[in-house]
Design a protein around this motif. Sequence first.
Motif, PDB file in Angstrom:
ATOM      1  N   UNK A 216      70.645 -79.362  70.840  1.00 49.45           N
ATOM      2  CA  UNK A 216      70.346 -79.942  72.152  1.00 49.45           C
ATOM      3  C   UNK A 216      71.155 -79.255  73.253  1.00 49.45           C
ATOM      4  N   UNK A 217      72.397 -78.910  72.941  1.00 44.76           N
ATOM      5  CA  UNK A 217      73.239 -78.221  73.927  1.00 44.76           C
ATOM      6  C   UNK A 217      72.668 -76.843  74.264  1.00 44.76           C
ATOM      7  N   UNK A 218      72.114 -76.177  73.260  1.00 42.46           N
ATOM      8  CA  UNK A 218      71.493 -74.864  73.499  1.00 42.46           C
ATOM      9  C   UNK A 218      70.262 -75.015  74.388  1.00 42.46           C
ATOM     10  N   UNK A 219      69.432 -76.012  74.101  1.00 38.68           N
ATOM     11  CA  UNK A 219      68.249 -76.252  74.918  1.00 38.68           C
ATOM     12  C   UNK A 219      68.635 -76.584  76.360  1.00 38.68           C
ATOM     13  N   UNK A 220      69.695 -77.359  76.536  1.00 39.13           N
ATOM     14  CA  UNK A 220      70.129 -77.752  77.860  1.00 39.13           C
ATOM     15  C   UNK A 220      70.562 -76.545  78.683  1.00 39.13           C
ATOM     16  N   UNK A 221      71.382 -75.687  78.083  1.00 36.12           N
ATOM     17  CA  UNK A 221      71.863 -74.518  78.822  1.00 36.12           C
ATOM     18  C   UNK A 221      70.731 -73.522  79.062  1.00 36.12           C
ATOM     19  N   UNK A 222      69.740 -73.502  78.161  1.00 35.47           N
ATOM     20  CA  UNK A 222      68.576 -72.645  78.375  1.00 35.47           C
ATOM     21  C   UNK A 222      67.808 -73.092  79.623  1.00 35.47           C
ATOM     22  N   UNK A 223      67.742 -74.404  79.834  1.00 37.73           N
ATOM     23  CA  UNK A 223      67.112 -74.917  81.054  1.00 37.73           C
ATOM     24  C   UNK A 223      67.869 -74.497  82.297  1.00 37.73           C
ATOM     25  N   UNK A 224      69.203 -74.561  82.226  1.00 31.07           N
ATOM     26  CA  UNK A 224      70.014 -74.107  83.365  1.00 31.07           C
ATOM     27  C   UNK A 224      69.788 -72.611  83.616  1.00 31.07           C
ATOM     28  N   UNK A 225      69.686 -71.860  82.539  1.00 24.76           N
ATOM     29  CA  UNK A 225      69.437 -70.425  82.662  1.00 24.76           C
ATOM     30  C   UNK A 225      68.114 -70.177  83.392  1.00 24.76           C
ATOM     31  N   UNK A 226      67.087 -70.968  83.064  1.00 18.54           N
ATOM     32  CA  UNK A 226      65.795 -70.819  83.733  1.00 18.54           C
ATOM     33  C   UNK A 226      65.897 -71.055  85.228  1.00 18.54           C
TER      34      UNK A 226
END
Length: 589
Positions: A216-226
Amino acid sequence: MKRLFNIKKTLVFVLGAMSLLAGCTKYANPPATYEDYEQNLQLPVKRKVLFISIDGLVGQELKKSVPSNIAELLKTSKYTFESIAGDKTNDASTWMSMMSGVPYDLHHIEDDSYIPRPDENDPHANPVGYPSMLYRLATVAPTQKSYVVARDVAINTKLLTSAEQTYDASSDADVKKNVVDLLEKKNPDLAIVQFKDVLNAGLEKGFSISIPEYAAAIQKVDGYLGEILSALKARKNYATEDWLIIVTSNHGGTGKVYGGNSLAERNTFSIFQNPKFKALELKSDIIKSMRFFGFYDAGQSNYANYNSNAFRARNNPVLSQESIYDVGKTGELTVDAKVKMNPTNGVFDYSSNAPFLGKNQSRTGSTPGWAFFKSGNALTFFVADGSTNMQPGMGPVSSAGEWCHIAAVVSKVNNVPTVKVYVNGIKTGEASSASFNMNNAVSSTGLTFGYFPYIFSGLPVDMQICDVHIYNKAMSEEMIKKNAERIGIPDTEISNSNLIGYWPMDQLVDNKFVNKISGNPDIAAQGTSRLLLMGNNLPYVDPGTILIQSEDMFTQIFYWLEVKTQREWGLTGQVFLNKYEVEFLLPKQ
C-alpha cells in the motif's frame, strides 16, 4: 552538443524593391507581396534533472508488482531492478554514496552527523572529505540552481547545504505538495526528492510486496509520483526543457531490518527516463570477490602506516597439508583465478614486483615456489627451484580496472620444464628451462591470497580476487578457456580428482577462505579482507550488461547537466547513458 527547438511556418513580410530614379524616368512601384515559407528559429533546450529516491523500496519486490505511474515511466526508460547499494546500508551511508559519487569505503559516513568516521589507525588525522554533488555543482557551475525536498532534516542541514533552497517535509504527502509547488513556481536545474513512507512500512511490517502495508505504501507514493510528473509537464517552459527523471531507492531491506550487507538489503532499482529513450531493461551480472589492499584503509592515499600488520593477506602460519600445492609434490600444476586491479591515486601501474597469489617464501632470485606478481600494469608468473627460475610475462592485465581471468600451467613439454600463461583464455607467454628441477620447486610458505607481507619491492597491490582453482595436472587449453568464460564450476567438475583447490572467495568463515574441495585445506586470511559485489565485465559477458550502483547517480546527473567532473574529485561512479546518445541527441545544426 547544442540541441535546438524548431519553430516552422513563420510568416515573413517581403517588400518589393524601391523604384530608382534616373533622370526624369519614373518606374512604378510593384505591389507589396507576402510569402509564407518554412524557417528554423533556434531556441536553446535546457537540460534538467529530477532525482527521486523512494527510500527502502527493494528492487526485486517492486518488479513483482509495478504500479501504474512507474510502469508508464518504464516505457521510455533505461531501467533495472537489480541495482545495488553499498555494503553498509544505513540511511546516511547510502545517501552519502548517491550524493558524493564514492562508496562508504571512501567517504566513511555512518550517521546523520555526516562527519566521516576517524581513521582507527590514525585517529588524529583529518579524514579525507568528499563533498556532495550540490557543493561540486555550486563550485564549477554556479549558475545551475538546485533544490531539495527531504524527509530527513539532516539531508537538508548537513548533506545538501549547497542547494539554492531546501524544504523539510513532515510526510510523503508534504513532500509531494512541496515538489509540485517547486515545479510550478521555481526554475530548478536539479531537484532532489526523498520519500520515506515505504521505508517506514518495511521497518514496521516487513520489506515484501506480499505484506499489504508495504504494498500500500508503494501504491501511495506511486500516486504522488504521478502528480509530480503532471506538474512537471505543465511547466510553462516544458517544451524547451529536456528532463532526465531518475527514480531509485537508497537501499533495500530484509524481514523488518536493513543496514547490513545482504543482497536483499543492498538491492535497489534505478529508472532513468526521458521521452526520447527507447525502453531497455538493464541486466546485471554480479561478481563477488575479496578485496586485498596493502595499506590500512581503501581510501588511504599515502603509505604513512605502511607495515606488515596492515596488510590484507596471509603468509603464516603454514599448514603441512598445503604442500599439495607445490610443483615439486605434484610434478604438474595449473592455477587460474579472476582478478581486478584497483587504482591508487588514480593510476593502475603503481605497484612493482608485488606478488598477490602464490606459494613462495621470497619472490626474489630463484627462491623455491611459485607466484603471480604485478609490475606496473603487467603481470608475470614466477616459478623457481632454488637455483633456476622461469618467469613468462603475461602482458598488461586489468590495466584499466577491468576483470580478467589469468592462468598458469607448469609441466614438461617434450621432457623440458615449461610454463605457459594465459589471459582470458588466450596464451600470452611461455618460458622453458632444461636445467629446471621440478622436484626442488617446493616452498615452506603457505598458500597466500592477496598481498605478500614479506615479499615485495615497491608499493603494494590493491586488487580483488575470486574463483581460484588449483589442479595437480596440466589442464588443457580447452579447460582454461572454459574457466575463463564462467564464474564457478558445476558440482560435477568439483569431483574431478585433479582439482585439489577451489576457493570462490565469496566469504570468510572463521577468518578462513573455504576450500570447496572436501578434505583439502582452507586458507587462513591475515587482517581483514573485504567482500565486494561488482558488475562482471569479463569478455564473455554481454557488453550490454551493466550493474548500476549508488555512486553512479552523481556521475550520471553531471553527465546529463553537461557539467564536467574533475579527476581530482576521485569519483568512482560510471556514466552509461552516453552509450545511447543516438536516441536523444539531435544532429548538430
